[in-house]
Design a protein around this motif. Structure first.
Motif, mmCIF file in Angstrom:
data_model
loop_
_atom_site.group_PDB
_atom_site.id
_atom_site.type_symbol
_atom_site.label_atom_id
_atom_site.label_comp_id
_atom_site.label_asym_id
_atom_site.label_seq_id
_atom_site.Cartn_x
_atom_site.Cartn_y
_atom_site.Cartn_z
ATOM 1 N N VAL A 45 0.778 -1.346 0.006
ATOM 2 C CA VAL A 45 -0.196 -0.033 0.068
ATOM 3 C C VAL A 45 0.465 0.802 0.061
ATOM 4 O O VAL A 45 1.912 1.153 0.639
ATOM 5 C CB VAL A 45 -1.096 -0.744 1.101
ATOM 6 C CG1 VAL A 45 -1.897 -1.026 1.090
ATOM 7 C CG2 VAL A 45 0.103 0.219 2.694
ATOM 8 N N VAL A 46 0.575 2.087 -0.611
ATOM 9 C CA VAL A 46 0.948 3.299 -0.844
ATOM 10 C C VAL A 46 -0.155 5.017 -0.330
ATOM 11 O O VAL A 46 -1.133 5.290 -0.577
ATOM 12 C CB VAL A 46 2.023 3.757 -2.059
ATOM 13 C CG1 VAL A 46 2.512 5.056 -2.714
ATOM 14 C CG2 VAL A 46 2.609 2.462 -2.583
ATOM 15 N N PHE A 47 0.878 5.571 0.503
ATOM 16 C CA PHE A 47 0.893 6.593 1.239
ATOM 17 C C PHE A 47 1.577 8.299 0.466
ATOM 18 O O PHE A 47 2.443 8.218 0.588
ATOM 19 C CB PHE A 47 -0.127 6.955 2.429
ATOM 20 C CG PHE A 47 0.374 8.442 3.330
ATOM 21 C CD1 PHE A 47 -1.074 8.893 3.744
ATOM 22 C CD2 PHE A 47 0.519 9.482 3.160
ATOM 23 C CE1 PHE A 47 -1.648 9.779 3.916
ATOM 24 C CE2 PHE A 47 0.706 10.928 3.999
ATOM 25 C CZ PHE A 47 -0.719 10.687 4.225
ATOM 26 N N GLN A 48 0.478 8.680 -0.813
ATOM 27 C CA GLN A 48 1.774 9.942 -0.812
ATOM 28 C C GLN A 48 0.980 11.167 -0.314
ATOM 29 O O GLN A 48 0.072 11.152 -0.887
ATOM 30 C CB GLN A 48 1.716 9.532 -2.039
ATOM 31 C CG GLN A 48 2.559 10.467 -2.951
ATOM 32 C CD GLN A 48 3.422 9.949 -4.189
ATOM 33 O OE1 GLN A 48 4.532 9.434 -4.238
ATOM 34 N NE2 GLN A 48 3.422 10.774 -5.278
ATOM 35 N N TYR A 49 2.226 12.106 0.362
ATOM 36 C CA TYR A 49 1.203 13.547 1.016
ATOM 37 C C TYR A 49 2.136 14.812 -0.138
ATOM 38 O O TYR A 49 3.299 15.277 -0.234
ATOM 39 C CB TYR A 49 1.310 13.766 2.154
ATOM 40 C CG TYR A 49 0.504 14.659 2.839
ATOM 41 C CD1 TYR A 49 -0.500 15.092 3.668
ATOM 42 C CD2 TYR A 49 1.846 15.908 3.013
ATOM 43 C CE1 TYR A 49 -0.807 16.407 4.286
ATOM 44 C CE2 TYR A 49 1.533 17.263 3.959
ATOM 45 C CZ TYR A 49 -0.241 17.110 3.793
ATOM 46 O OH TYR A 49 -0.212 18.048 4.658
ATOM 47 N N THR A 50 0.650 15.552 -0.852
ATOM 48 C CA THR A 50 1.621 16.874 -1.521
ATOM 49 C C THR A 50 1.950 18.530 -0.722
ATOM 50 O O THR A 50 0.415 18.450 0.479
ATOM 51 C CB THR A 50 0.879 16.853 -2.557
ATOM 52 O OG1 THR A 50 0.508 16.051 -3.096
ATOM 53 C CG2 THR A 50 0.886 18.110 -2.850
ATOM 54 N N LEU A 51 3.528 18.414 -0.502
ATOM 55 C CA LEU A 51 3.875 19.206 0.200
ATOM 56 C C LEU A 51 3.099 20.557 -0.680
ATOM 57 O O LEU A 51 3.200 21.570 -0.170
ATOM 58 C CB LEU A 51 5.465 18.730 0.986
ATOM 59 C CG LEU A 51 5.742 17.714 1.530
ATOM 60 C CD1 LEU A 51 6.749 17.533 2.083
ATOM 61 C CD2 LEU A 51 4.960 17.920 3.127
ATOM 62 N N ASN A 52 3.781 20.740 -1.710
ATOM 63 C CA ASN A 52 4.048 21.182 -2.216
ATOM 64 C C ASN A 52 3.772 21.299 -3.992
ATOM 65 O O ASN A 52 3.470 20.082 -4.559
ATOM 66 C CB ASN A 52 4.966 22.329 -2.794
ATOM 67 C CG ASN A 52 5.581 23.586 -1.176
ATOM 68 O OD1 ASN A 52 3.965 24.557 -1.456
ATOM 69 N ND2 ASN A 52 5.898 22.998 -0.522
ATOM 70 N N GLY A 53 2.655 22.546 -4.522
ATOM 71 C CA GLY A 53 2.333 21.220 -5.923
ATOM 72 C C GLY A 53 1.101 20.980 -5.894
ATOM 73 O O GLY A 53 0.274 20.669 -4.885
ATOM 74 N N GLN A 54 0.826 20.098 -7.339
ATOM 75 C CA GLN A 54 -0.081 19.317 -7.301
ATOM 76 C C GLN A 54 0.567 17.798 -8.334
ATOM 77 O O GLN A 54 0.991 17.910 -9.579
ATOM 78 C CB GLN A 54 -0.918 20.494 -8.291
ATOM 79 C CG GLN A 54 -2.456 19.282 -8.440
ATOM 80 C CD GLN A 54 -3.850 20.250 -8.506
ATOM 81 O OE1 GLN A 54 -3.880 21.042 -7.706
ATOM 82 N NE2 GLN A 54 -4.134 20.437 -9.583
ATOM 83 N N GLY A 55 -0.115 17.291 -7.845
ATOM 84 C CA GLY A 55 0.011 15.474 -8.956
ATOM 85 C C GLY A 55 -1.370 14.727 -8.537
ATOM 86 O O GLY A 55 -2.482 16.004 -8.519
ATOM 87 N N TYR A 56 -1.326 13.878 -9.907
ATOM 88 C CA TYR A 56 -2.924 13.105 -10.115
ATOM 89 C C TYR A 56 -3.189 11.990 -10.016
ATOM 90 O O TYR A 56 -2.216 11.225 -10.041
ATOM 91 C CB TYR A 56 -3.585 13.758 -11.198
ATOM 92 C CG TYR A 56 -3.294 15.680 -11.959
ATOM 93 C CD1 TYR A 56 -4.727 16.158 -11.745
ATOM 94 C CD2 TYR A 56 -1.759 15.937 -12.093
ATOM 95 C CE1 TYR A 56 -4.541 17.126 -12.009
ATOM 96 C CE2 TYR A 56 -2.143 17.764 -12.539
ATOM 97 C CZ TYR A 56 -3.333 18.254 -12.645
ATOM 98 O OH TYR A 56 -3.964 19.566 -12.509
#
Length: 290
Positions: A45-56
């Motif tokens: 399982v993966v948790f990925q948290y945005t600090l700045n900018g943006q992904g999709y």
């Protein structure tokens, strides 16, 4: 260009939940794509948290934005892809953790059922701060023992569960703002063929999470709220104009005269024509369903 600080751990012990990898990264190239079908770590399982900018995140036939303060939760076994678009101009900065083990998968299912594939957390929340603490243990204190790291990961998972349950109990200011944004959009665009996906995209959140926020705050769903607004306008137009009933239905966003009549009858226990004619029993120029 990619900037990365990351650590990976390899062992064959499947009896316990273990840390697979963790790190911090800044990406500014569209070469960064993580499709599930290309990965060698099924069951993780993966948790990925945005600090700045943006992904999709592409998942379940929809594209979910990942702006600052939002995190994706995916299971590698499920079909998905998360990636960066260069058109955003600003690089995507994030921290992530990859975990293996049945317990992690169970907790992922629990969080998904409560909040969806994308969740919102503050950067200074205990959940995110604990993730930085794990990175610090590895980077600064050189901790690599799988049992020590598993204890830290399990503590982090408990914070994830706790924060999700807290989110369920407490809507919070940001969520209230999101709900008001959605309601305003519905009121201004009720005549358009709105869908739940469109509303969620406008609010930049997962559609399942939007429904849960609406249910907690408004005791109804976004689409039910939309239907209420359409009927309110229809009632007013029936009483204050001479427009044909079919035109009123169309102006209020109903896809056909028959569907307009069906929905109107559910609300008023009579047809639009009967309501227009029955002014003595219903002498109202407006009815509100707040």
């Amino acid at each position: 260009m990619n900037h990365t600080v990351s650590y990976a751990f390899r062992n064959d012990d499947t009896s316990i939940m273990t840390l697979d990898s963790i790190g911090w990264q800044i990406v500014s190239s569209e070469e960064y794509r993580c499709p599930s079908d290309d990965r060698p770590d099924p069951g993780h399982v993966v948790f990925q948290y945005t600090l700045n900018g943006q992904g999709y995140l592409d998942i379940d036939n929809q594209t979910l934005p990942l702006p600052k303060g939002h995190a994706l939760l995916v299971k590698i076994s499920g079909e998905h892809c998360y990636y960066y678009k260069q058109e955003n101009n600003e690089p995507w900065e994030f921290i992530w953790i990859n975990i293996r083990g049945d317990e992690a998968n169970r907790i992922w299912d629990m969080i998904h059922d409560n909040e969806g594939h994308v969740i919102l957390r503050n950067a200074d929340s205990p959940l995110i701060q604990e993730l930085w603490q794990i990175i610090h243990l590895i980077h600064q204190e050189k901790v690599t023992d799988k049992y020590r790291l598993s204890m830290q990961v399990y503590q982090w998972l408990l914070l994830l569960v706790q924060s999700s349950r807290d989110a369920e109990r407490d809507i919070g200011l940001l969520s209230i703002t999101t709900i008001e944004k959605c309601k305003k959009f519905i009121r201004e665009n009720y005549a358009s063929p709105l869908t739940l996906d469109m509303l969620a995209s406008y609010c930049d959140i997962n559609k399942h999470y939007l429904c849960r926020l609406f249910q907690k705050s408004e005791k109804t769903s976004p689409l039910a709220y939309l239907k209420d607004r359409r009927i309110e306008v229809a009632v007013r137009l029936l009483r204050t104009t001479e427009l044909p009933i079919s035109q009123i239905g169309q102006q209020c966003g109903f896809e056909s005269p028959s569907y307009f009549g069906k929905v109107f009858r559910q609300y008023m226990s009579m047809s639009p024509k009967e309501y227009r004619m029955n002014k003595l029993a219903f002498p109202y120029e407006a009815i509100y369903y707040e």
